[in-house]
Design an enzyme around this catalytic site. Structure first.
Site, PDB file in Angstrom:
ATOM      1  N   ARG A  18      35.624 -39.275  17.838  1.00  0.00           N
ATOM      2  CA  ARG A  18      36.700 -39.945  18.575  1.00  0.00           C
ATOM      3  C   ARG A  18      37.571 -38.918  19.299  1.00  0.00           C
ATOM      4  O   ARG A  18      37.544 -38.831  20.512  1.00  0.00           O
ATOM      5  CB  ARG A  18      37.543 -40.823  17.643  1.00  0.00           C
ATOM      6  CG  ARG A  18      38.408 -41.852  18.416  1.00  0.00           C
ATOM      7  CD  ARG A  18      39.660 -41.269  19.033  1.00  0.00           C
ATOM      8  NE  ARG A  18      40.528 -40.651  18.048  1.00  0.00           N
ATOM      9  CZ  ARG A  18      41.567 -39.880  18.370  1.00  0.00           C
ATOM     10  NH1 ARG A  18      41.861 -39.617  19.635  1.00  0.00           N
ATOM     11  NH2 ARG A  18      42.310 -39.335  17.415  1.00  0.00           N
ATOM     12  N   ASP A  19      38.290 -38.075  18.556  1.00  0.00           N
ATOM     13  CA  ASP A  19      39.084 -37.048  19.237  1.00  0.00           C
ATOM     14  C   ASP A  19      38.147 -36.074  19.945  1.00  0.00           C
ATOM     15  O   ASP A  19      38.438 -35.578  21.037  1.00  0.00           O
ATOM     16  CB  ASP A  19      39.986 -36.300  18.246  1.00  0.00           C
ATOM     17  CG  ASP A  19      41.282 -35.837  18.880  1.00  0.00           C
ATOM     18  OD1 ASP A  19      41.281 -35.520  20.078  1.00  0.00           O
ATOM     19  OD2 ASP A  19      42.304 -35.801  18.183  1.00  0.00           O
ATOM     20  N   HIS A  22      37.278 -36.500  23.714  1.00  0.00           N
ATOM     21  CA  HIS A  22      38.039 -35.866  24.800  1.00  0.00           C
ATOM     22  C   HIS A  22      37.314 -34.608  25.277  1.00  0.00           C
ATOM     23  O   HIS A  22      37.104 -34.407  26.470  1.00  0.00           O
ATOM     24  CB  HIS A  22      39.439 -35.493  24.322  1.00  0.00           C
ATOM     25  CG  HIS A  22      40.360 -36.648  24.115  1.00  0.00           C
ATOM     26  ND1 HIS A  22      40.737 -37.498  25.134  1.00  0.00           N
ATOM     27  CD2 HIS A  22      40.998 -37.089  23.000  1.00  0.00           C
ATOM     28  CE1 HIS A  22      41.569 -38.420  24.662  1.00  0.00           C
ATOM     29  NE2 HIS A  22      41.737 -38.195  23.373  1.00  0.00           N
ATOM     30  N   SER A 172      50.035 -34.518  18.216  1.00  0.00           N
ATOM     31  CA  SER A 172      49.126 -34.634  19.362  1.00  0.00           C
ATOM     32  C   SER A 172      49.123 -33.402  20.248  1.00  0.00           C
ATOM     33  O   SER A 172      48.145 -33.147  20.959  1.00  0.00           O
ATOM     34  CB  SER A 172      49.511 -35.843  20.219  1.00  0.00           C
ATOM     35  OG  SER A 172      49.794 -36.968  19.433  1.00  0.00           O
ATOM     36  N   HIS A 201      47.635 -35.629  11.195  1.00  0.00           N
ATOM     37  CA  HIS A 201      46.606 -35.329  12.193  1.00  0.00           C
ATOM     38  C   HIS A 201      47.072 -34.112  12.972  1.00  0.00           C
ATOM     39  O   HIS A 201      48.100 -34.165  13.656  1.00  0.00           O
ATOM     40  CB  HIS A 201      46.435 -36.543  13.119  1.00  0.00           C
ATOM     41  CG  HIS A 201      45.476 -36.323  14.251  1.00  0.00           C
ATOM     42  ND1 HIS A 201      44.151 -36.718  14.186  1.00  0.00           N
ATOM     43  CD2 HIS A 201      45.640 -35.765  15.481  1.00  0.00           C
ATOM     44  CE1 HIS A 201      43.551 -36.424  15.324  1.00  0.00           C
ATOM     45  NE2 HIS A 201      44.435 -35.846  16.131  1.00  0.00           N
ATOM     46  N   HIS A 203      46.405 -30.467  15.471  1.00  0.00           N
ATOM     47  CA  HIS A 203      45.646 -29.759  16.496  1.00  0.00           C
ATOM     48  C   HIS A 203      45.922 -28.267  16.385  1.00  0.00           C
ATOM     49  O   HIS A 203      46.945 -27.845  15.841  1.00  0.00           O
ATOM     50  CB  HIS A 203      46.011 -30.269  17.896  1.00  0.00           C
ATOM     51  CG  HIS A 203      45.368 -31.571  18.241  1.00  0.00           C
ATOM     52  ND1 HIS A 203      44.235 -31.670  19.021  1.00  0.00           N
ATOM     53  CD2 HIS A 203      45.687 -32.845  17.896  1.00  0.00           C
ATOM     54  CE1 HIS A 203      43.886 -32.945  19.139  1.00  0.00           C
ATOM     55  NE2 HIS A 203      44.764 -33.681  18.474  1.00  0.00           N
ATOM     56  N   TYR A 292      50.686 -33.178  25.475  1.00  0.00           N
ATOM     57  CA  TYR A 292      49.630 -34.005  24.895  1.00  0.00           C
ATOM     58  C   TYR A 292      48.282 -33.300  25.056  1.00  0.00           C
ATOM     59  O   TYR A 292      47.881 -32.937  26.162  1.00  0.00           O
ATOM     60  CB  TYR A 292      49.628 -35.357  25.603  1.00  0.00           C
ATOM     61  CG  TYR A 292      48.890 -36.466  24.918  1.00  0.00           C
ATOM     62  CD1 TYR A 292      49.261 -36.901  23.649  1.00  0.00           C
ATOM     63  CD2 TYR A 292      47.831 -37.108  25.545  1.00  0.00           C
ATOM     64  CE1 TYR A 292      48.589 -37.945  23.029  1.00  0.00           C
ATOM     65  CE2 TYR A 292      47.157 -38.157  24.943  1.00  0.00           C
ATOM     66  CZ  TYR A 292      47.542 -38.565  23.672  1.00  0.00           C
ATOM     67  OH  TYR A 292      46.871 -39.596  23.066  1.00  0.00           O
TER      68      TYR A 292
END
Length: 344
Positions: A18-19, A22, A172, A201, A203, A292
Protein backbone atom coordinates in the site's frame (compact mmCIF):
# COMPACT_ATOMS: atom_id res chain seq x y z
CA UNK A 1 -16.34 -1.74 21.60
CA UNK A 2 -14.53 -5.07 21.41
CA UNK A 3 -10.83 -4.83 20.62
CA UNK A 4 -8.74 -7.31 18.61
CA UNK A 5 -6.99 -9.81 20.86
CA UNK A 6 -3.23 -9.34 20.62
CA UNK A 7 -1.03 -12.39 21.14
CA UNK A 8 2.32 -10.57 20.96
CA UNK A 9 3.95 -7.54 22.57
CA UNK A 10 3.80 -5.63 19.28
CA UNK A 11 1.65 -6.26 16.23
CA UNK A 12 3.63 -5.36 13.12
CA UNK A 13 1.46 -4.27 10.18
CA UNK A 14 3.16 -4.51 6.79
CA UNK A 15 2.37 -1.79 4.24
CA UNK A 16 4.66 -2.84 1.38
CA UNK A 17 1.67 -3.30 -0.90
CA UNK A 18 0.00 0.00 0.00
CA UNK A 19 2.51 2.66 1.07
CA UNK A 20 4.96 0.93 -1.22
CA UNK A 21 2.54 1.64 -4.05
CA UNK A 22 3.69 5.29 -3.95
CA UNK A 23 7.28 4.28 -4.65
CA UNK A 24 6.04 1.85 -7.32
CA UNK A 25 4.06 4.65 -9.01
CA UNK A 26 1.06 2.36 -8.34
CA UNK A 27 2.29 -0.18 -10.91
CA UNK A 28 1.97 -3.36 -8.85
CA UNK A 29 1.17 -6.54 -10.74
CA UNK A 30 -0.95 -9.38 -9.41
CA UNK A 31 2.10 -11.66 -9.52
CA UNK A 32 4.10 -9.27 -7.31
CA UNK A 33 1.24 -8.98 -4.83
CA UNK A 34 0.76 -12.73 -4.61
CA UNK A 35 4.45 -13.44 -4.05
CA UNK A 36 4.80 -10.69 -1.44
CA UNK A 37 1.72 -11.78 0.50
CA UNK A 38 2.86 -15.41 0.53
CA UNK A 39 6.26 -14.41 1.91
CA UNK A 40 4.83 -12.07 4.55
CA UNK A 41 2.25 -14.63 5.62
CA UNK A 42 4.91 -17.33 6.01
CA UNK A 43 7.00 -14.92 8.10
CA UNK A 44 4.15 -14.46 10.58
CA UNK A 45 2.90 -10.99 9.62
CA UNK A 46 -0.65 -10.73 10.94
CA UNK A 47 -1.90 -7.74 8.90
CA UNK A 48 -0.94 -6.96 5.30
CA UNK A 49 -2.23 -3.74 3.76
CA UNK A 50 -3.06 -3.78 0.03
CA UNK A 51 -4.40 -0.85 -1.99
CA UNK A 52 -3.45 2.17 -4.07
CA UNK A 53 -0.99 4.36 -2.17
CA UNK A 54 -3.72 6.95 -1.63
CA UNK A 55 -6.18 4.28 -0.58
CA UNK A 56 -9.05 2.52 -2.29
CA UNK A 57 -10.47 4.72 -5.01
CA UNK A 58 -7.12 6.49 -5.37
CA UNK A 59 -6.44 5.41 -8.95
CA UNK A 60 -6.93 8.72 -10.76
CA UNK A 61 -5.24 11.42 -12.82
CA UNK A 62 -4.49 13.44 -9.69
CA UNK A 63 -2.80 10.67 -7.68
CA UNK A 64 -1.68 8.27 -10.39
CA UNK A 65 -3.46 5.43 -12.14
CA UNK A 66 -3.01 1.86 -10.91
CA UNK A 67 -1.63 -0.69 -13.36
CA UNK A 68 -3.95 -3.36 -11.92
CA UNK A 69 -7.42 -2.81 -10.49
CA UNK A 70 -6.99 -2.68 -6.74
CA UNK A 71 -9.99 -4.91 -6.07
CA UNK A 72 -8.26 -7.60 -8.11
CA UNK A 73 -5.11 -7.13 -6.03
CA UNK A 74 -7.07 -7.33 -2.77
CA UNK A 75 -8.75 -10.54 -3.92
CA UNK A 76 -5.39 -12.01 -4.93
CA UNK A 77 -3.91 -11.11 -1.55
CA UNK A 78 -6.85 -12.72 0.24
CA UNK A 79 -6.32 -15.95 -1.73
CA UNK A 80 -2.63 -16.12 -0.81
CA UNK A 81 -2.89 -15.28 2.90
CA UNK A 82 -3.46 -18.39 5.00
CA UNK A 83 -3.28 -16.59 8.34
CA UNK A 84 -2.81 -12.85 7.80
CA UNK A 85 -5.66 -10.38 7.62
CA UNK A 86 -5.85 -8.09 4.59
CA UNK A 87 -6.22 -4.38 5.29
CA UNK A 88 -7.02 -1.45 3.02
CA UNK A 89 -6.55 2.28 3.40
CA UNK A 90 -9.46 4.67 2.88
CA UNK A 91 -9.06 8.45 2.69
CA UNK A 92 -12.48 10.15 2.94
CA UNK A 93 -12.97 12.28 -0.15
CA UNK A 94 -10.89 9.87 -2.23
CA UNK A 95 -12.46 6.54 -1.26
CA UNK A 96 -16.17 6.12 -0.64
CA UNK A 97 -18.40 3.87 1.41
CA UNK A 98 -19.17 1.93 -1.78
CA UNK A 99 -15.44 1.45 -2.38
CA UNK A 100 -15.15 0.07 1.15
CA UNK A 101 -18.01 -2.37 0.58
CA UNK A 102 -16.37 -3.55 -2.65
CA UNK A 103 -13.03 -3.99 -0.87
CA UNK A 104 -14.75 -6.03 1.85
CA UNK A 105 -16.41 -8.19 -0.80
CA UNK A 106 -12.99 -8.69 -2.42
CA UNK A 107 -11.61 -10.00 0.87
CA UNK A 108 -10.48 -7.07 3.02
CA UNK A 109 -10.74 -7.78 6.75
CA UNK A 110 -9.64 -4.39 8.06
CA UNK A 111 -9.84 -0.75 7.02
CA UNK A 112 -7.54 2.06 8.08
CA UNK A 113 -9.41 5.36 7.66
CA UNK A 114 -6.95 8.20 7.10
CA UNK A 115 -7.58 11.91 7.65
CA UNK A 116 -5.42 14.95 8.14
CA UNK A 117 -4.44 15.19 11.80
CA UNK A 118 -7.01 17.92 12.50
CA UNK A 119 -9.89 16.52 10.42
CA UNK A 120 -10.99 13.35 12.16
CA UNK A 121 -14.57 14.60 12.01
CA UNK A 122 -14.81 13.40 8.38
CA UNK A 123 -14.20 9.78 9.42
CA UNK A 124 -17.21 8.62 11.51
CA UNK A 125 -19.43 7.53 8.60
CA UNK A 126 -16.66 5.31 7.25
CA UNK A 127 -16.02 3.73 10.62
CA UNK A 128 -19.75 3.11 10.88
CA UNK A 129 -19.83 1.29 7.55
CA UNK A 130 -16.77 -0.75 8.49
CA UNK A 131 -18.21 -1.82 11.83
CA UNK A 132 -21.50 -2.77 10.13
CA UNK A 133 -19.44 -4.98 7.80
CA UNK A 134 -17.68 -6.58 10.76
CA UNK A 135 -14.27 -5.22 9.77
CA UNK A 136 -11.44 -4.33 12.12
CA UNK A 137 -10.79 -0.59 12.14
CA UNK A 138 -7.83 1.71 12.52
CA UNK A 139 -7.58 5.46 12.13
CA UNK A 140 -4.66 7.31 10.57
CA UNK A 141 -4.10 10.82 11.90
CA UNK A 142 -1.81 11.89 9.09
CA UNK A 143 0.91 14.56 9.27
CA UNK A 144 0.89 14.16 13.04
CA UNK A 145 3.68 16.73 13.42
CA UNK A 146 1.31 19.46 12.26
CA UNK A 147 -0.70 19.67 15.46
CA UNK A 148 -0.02 19.49 19.19
CA UNK A 149 -0.04 16.23 21.13
CA UNK A 150 -3.11 17.44 23.01
CA UNK A 151 -5.09 18.19 19.88
CA UNK A 152 -3.97 14.96 18.24
CA UNK A 153 -5.41 13.13 21.23
CA UNK A 154 -8.72 14.98 20.83
CA UNK A 155 -8.83 13.88 17.20
CA UNK A 156 -8.14 10.30 18.27
CA UNK A 157 -11.09 10.57 20.64
CA UNK A 158 -13.37 11.47 17.71
CA UNK A 159 -12.22 8.37 15.85
CA UNK A 160 -12.53 6.02 18.81
CA UNK A 161 -16.02 7.31 19.62
CA UNK A 162 -16.94 6.54 15.99
CA UNK A 163 -15.77 2.93 16.22
CA UNK A 164 -12.02 3.09 15.59
CA UNK A 165 -10.17 0.32 17.42
CA UNK A 166 -6.64 1.60 16.73
CA UNK A 167 -5.94 5.32 16.30
CA UNK A 168 -2.48 5.98 14.85
CA UNK A 169 0.16 8.61 15.28
CA UNK A 170 0.94 8.81 11.56
CA UNK A 171 4.21 10.55 10.75
CA UNK A 172 3.45 11.02 7.06
CA UNK A 173 6.39 13.40 6.58
CA UNK A 174 8.88 11.41 8.63
CA UNK A 175 9.35 14.66 10.53
CA UNK A 176 8.80 13.73 14.19
CA UNK A 177 11.85 13.93 16.40
CA UNK A 178 12.01 11.36 19.18
CA UNK A 179 10.71 13.59 21.98
CA UNK A 180 7.92 14.85 19.70
CA UNK A 181 6.87 11.31 18.84
CA UNK A 182 6.87 10.25 22.50
CA UNK A 183 4.70 13.21 23.47
CA UNK A 184 2.10 12.19 20.90
CA UNK A 185 2.15 8.54 21.90
CA UNK A 186 1.65 9.47 25.54
CA UNK A 187 -1.16 11.91 24.73
CA UNK A 188 -3.13 9.33 22.72
CA UNK A 189 -2.62 6.63 25.32
CA UNK A 190 -3.78 8.96 28.10
CA UNK A 191 -6.91 9.88 26.12
CA UNK A 192 -8.02 6.55 24.62
CA UNK A 193 -5.65 3.89 25.92
CA UNK A 194 -8.30 2.28 28.12
CA UNK A 195 -10.66 1.90 25.15
CA UNK A 196 -8.44 1.29 22.10
CA UNK A 197 -5.01 0.16 21.04
CA UNK A 198 -2.69 2.89 19.72
CA UNK A 199 -0.55 2.60 16.57
CA UNK A 200 2.47 4.27 14.99
CA UNK A 201 3.30 4.67 11.29
CA UNK A 202 6.78 6.04 10.58
CA UNK A 203 8.84 7.19 7.63
CA UNK A 204 12.62 7.34 7.30
CA UNK A 205 13.04 10.85 5.89
CA UNK A 206 15.27 11.89 8.79
CA UNK A 207 16.12 8.27 9.71
CA UNK A 208 13.99 8.06 12.86
CA UNK A 209 11.20 5.64 11.87
CA UNK A 210 12.76 2.63 13.60
CA UNK A 211 13.94 4.60 16.64
CA UNK A 212 10.49 6.12 17.07
CA UNK A 213 8.98 2.62 16.76
CA UNK A 214 11.03 1.50 19.77
CA UNK A 215 9.94 4.60 21.68
CA UNK A 216 6.36 3.81 20.69
CA UNK A 217 6.59 0.39 22.32
CA UNK A 218 8.20 1.87 25.44
CA UNK A 219 5.25 4.28 25.70
CA UNK A 220 2.65 1.52 25.34
CA UNK A 221 1.87 1.56 21.60
CA UNK A 222 0.97 -1.94 20.35
CA UNK A 223 0.59 -1.53 16.55
CA UNK A 224 3.66 -0.55 14.51
CA UNK A 225 3.85 -0.25 10.72
CA UNK A 226 6.67 -1.23 8.39
CA UNK A 227 7.40 -2.08 4.76
CA UNK A 228 9.84 -4.59 3.32
CA UNK A 229 12.97 -2.86 1.99
CA UNK A 230 11.45 0.33 3.47
CA UNK A 231 9.36 0.50 0.28
CA UNK A 232 7.12 3.52 0.67
CA UNK A 233 6.72 7.22 0.06
CA UNK A 234 9.60 9.64 0.60
CA UNK A 235 12.68 7.88 1.99
CA UNK A 236 10.43 4.93 2.68
CA UNK A 237 8.80 3.44 5.75
CA UNK A 238 10.37 1.84 8.77
CA UNK A 239 11.68 -1.42 7.21
CA UNK A 240 9.64 -4.39 8.42
CA UNK A 241 12.69 -6.65 8.46
CA UNK A 242 14.65 -4.14 10.54
CA UNK A 243 11.77 -3.64 12.97
CA UNK A 244 11.56 -7.41 13.46
CA UNK A 245 15.31 -7.70 14.04
CA UNK A 246 15.46 -4.74 16.44
CA UNK A 247 12.49 -5.88 18.50
CA UNK A 248 13.94 -9.39 18.63
CA UNK A 249 17.25 -8.00 19.93
CA UNK A 250 15.30 -6.11 22.58
CA UNK A 251 13.43 -9.25 23.64
CA UNK A 252 10.12 -7.78 22.47
CA UNK A 253 7.85 -10.47 21.03
CA UNK A 254 6.38 -9.81 17.58
CA UNK A 255 5.72 -13.36 16.40
CA UNK A 256 7.77 -12.66 13.29
CA UNK A 257 10.45 -14.83 11.71
CA UNK A 258 13.36 -12.45 11.17
CA UNK A 259 15.20 -14.66 8.69
CA UNK A 260 12.03 -15.24 6.66
CA UNK A 261 11.46 -11.49 6.47
CA UNK A 262 15.06 -10.92 5.35
CA UNK A 263 14.50 -13.50 2.63
CA UNK A 264 11.23 -11.82 1.63
CA UNK A 265 12.91 -8.43 1.40
CA UNK A 266 15.94 -9.67 -0.53
CA UNK A 267 14.43 -12.34 -2.76
CA UNK A 268 10.86 -11.12 -3.38
CA UNK A 269 10.70 -7.33 -3.04
CA UNK A 270 14.16 -6.14 -3.99
CA UNK A 271 13.99 -7.57 -7.55
CA UNK A 272 10.93 -5.46 -8.38
CA UNK A 273 12.05 -2.22 -6.71
CA UNK A 274 12.05 0.65 -9.23
CA UNK A 275 14.68 2.24 -6.99
CA UNK A 276 15.91 1.64 -3.46
CA UNK A 277 14.22 4.07 -1.00
CA UNK A 278 16.94 6.38 0.22
CA UNK A 279 17.59 9.43 2.33
CA UNK A 280 18.77 11.71 -0.45
CA UNK A 281 18.46 15.48 -0.54
CA UNK A 282 14.84 15.45 -1.67
CA UNK A 283 13.68 12.98 1.00
CA UNK A 284 15.61 14.70 3.78
CA UNK A 285 14.06 18.03 2.81
CA UNK A 286 10.66 16.39 3.19
CA UNK A 287 11.39 15.37 6.77
CA UNK A 288 13.13 18.64 7.61
CA UNK A 289 10.38 20.81 6.12
CA UNK A 290 7.51 18.52 7.17
CA UNK A 291 6.27 17.65 3.68
CA UNK A 292 3.86 14.79 2.95
CA UNK A 293 6.05 11.89 1.86
CA UNK A 294 3.97 10.91 -1.18
CA UNK A 295 4.79 14.30 -2.75
CA UNK A 296 8.27 13.03 -3.64
CA UNK A 297 7.64 11.43 -7.04
CA UNK A 298 5.17 14.18 -8.00
CA UNK A 299 7.81 16.82 -7.21
CA UNK A 300 10.53 14.94 -9.09
CA UNK A 301 8.35 14.62 -12.18
CA UNK A 302 7.46 18.33 -12.06
CA UNK A 303 11.13 19.22 -11.57
CA UNK A 304 12.12 17.27 -14.66
CA UNK A 305 9.31 18.74 -16.74
CA UNK A 306 9.90 22.37 -15.78
CA UNK A 307 13.68 22.19 -15.19
CA UNK A 308 13.59 23.36 -11.58
CA UNK A 309 15.04 21.73 -8.42
CA UNK A 310 12.80 19.09 -6.83
CA UNK A 311 14.10 19.86 -3.35
CA UNK A 312 13.08 23.50 -3.77
CA UNK A 313 9.58 22.44 -4.83
CA UNK A 314 9.35 20.30 -1.68
CA UNK A 315 10.73 23.03 0.56
CA UNK A 316 8.07 25.44 -0.66
CA UNK A 317 5.37 22.79 -0.15
CA UNK A 318 6.47 22.76 3.48
CA UNK A 319 6.42 26.54 3.75
CA UNK A 320 2.91 26.65 2.31
CA UNK A 321 1.67 23.86 4.56
CA UNK A 322 0.34 21.61 1.80
CA UNK A 323 -1.16 18.29 2.88
CA UNK A 324 -2.18 15.04 1.22
CA UNK A 325 -4.72 15.69 -1.50
CA UNK A 326 -2.99 18.85 -2.72
CA UNK A 327 -0.61 17.13 -5.12
CA UNK A 328 -1.93 19.29 -7.96
CA UNK A 329 -0.44 22.37 -6.28
CA UNK A 330 3.04 21.01 -6.93
CA UNK A 331 2.69 22.05 -10.56
CA UNK A 332 1.87 25.61 -9.51
CA UNK A 333 5.04 25.75 -7.42
CA UNK A 334 7.12 24.37 -10.28
CA UNK A 335 5.70 26.97 -12.67
CA UNK A 336 6.44 29.74 -10.14
CA UNK A 337 10.04 28.54 -9.74
CA UNK A 338 10.47 28.32 -13.50
CA UNK A 339 9.21 31.89 -13.88
CA UNK A 340 11.57 33.09 -11.17
CA UNK A 341 14.49 31.38 -12.91
CA UNK A 342 13.63 32.97 -16.25
CA UNK A 343 13.63 36.42 -14.65
CA UNK A 344 17.02 35.54 -13.37
Amino acid sequence: MTLPVLTHDVRIVDTTLRDGSHAMAHQYTETQVRATVRALDRAGVEIIEVSHGDGIGGSSFNYGFSLTDEMKLIAAAREEADNAKIAVLLVPGIGTADDLRRAHDAGADMVRVATHCTEADVSPQHFGVARDLGMETAGFLMMAHRTSPENLAKQARIMVDAGCQVPYVTDSAGALLMHEARARFEALLAEVGDEAWVGYHGHQNVSLGVANSVIAHEAGVRYVDGSLCALGAGAGNSPTEVLAAVFDRLGIETGLDVLALLDAAEDIVRPYLPRWPKMDRNAIVQGWAGVYSSFLLHAERAAERYKVPAHEILRRCGELGYVGGQEDMIIDIALTLAAEQSRG
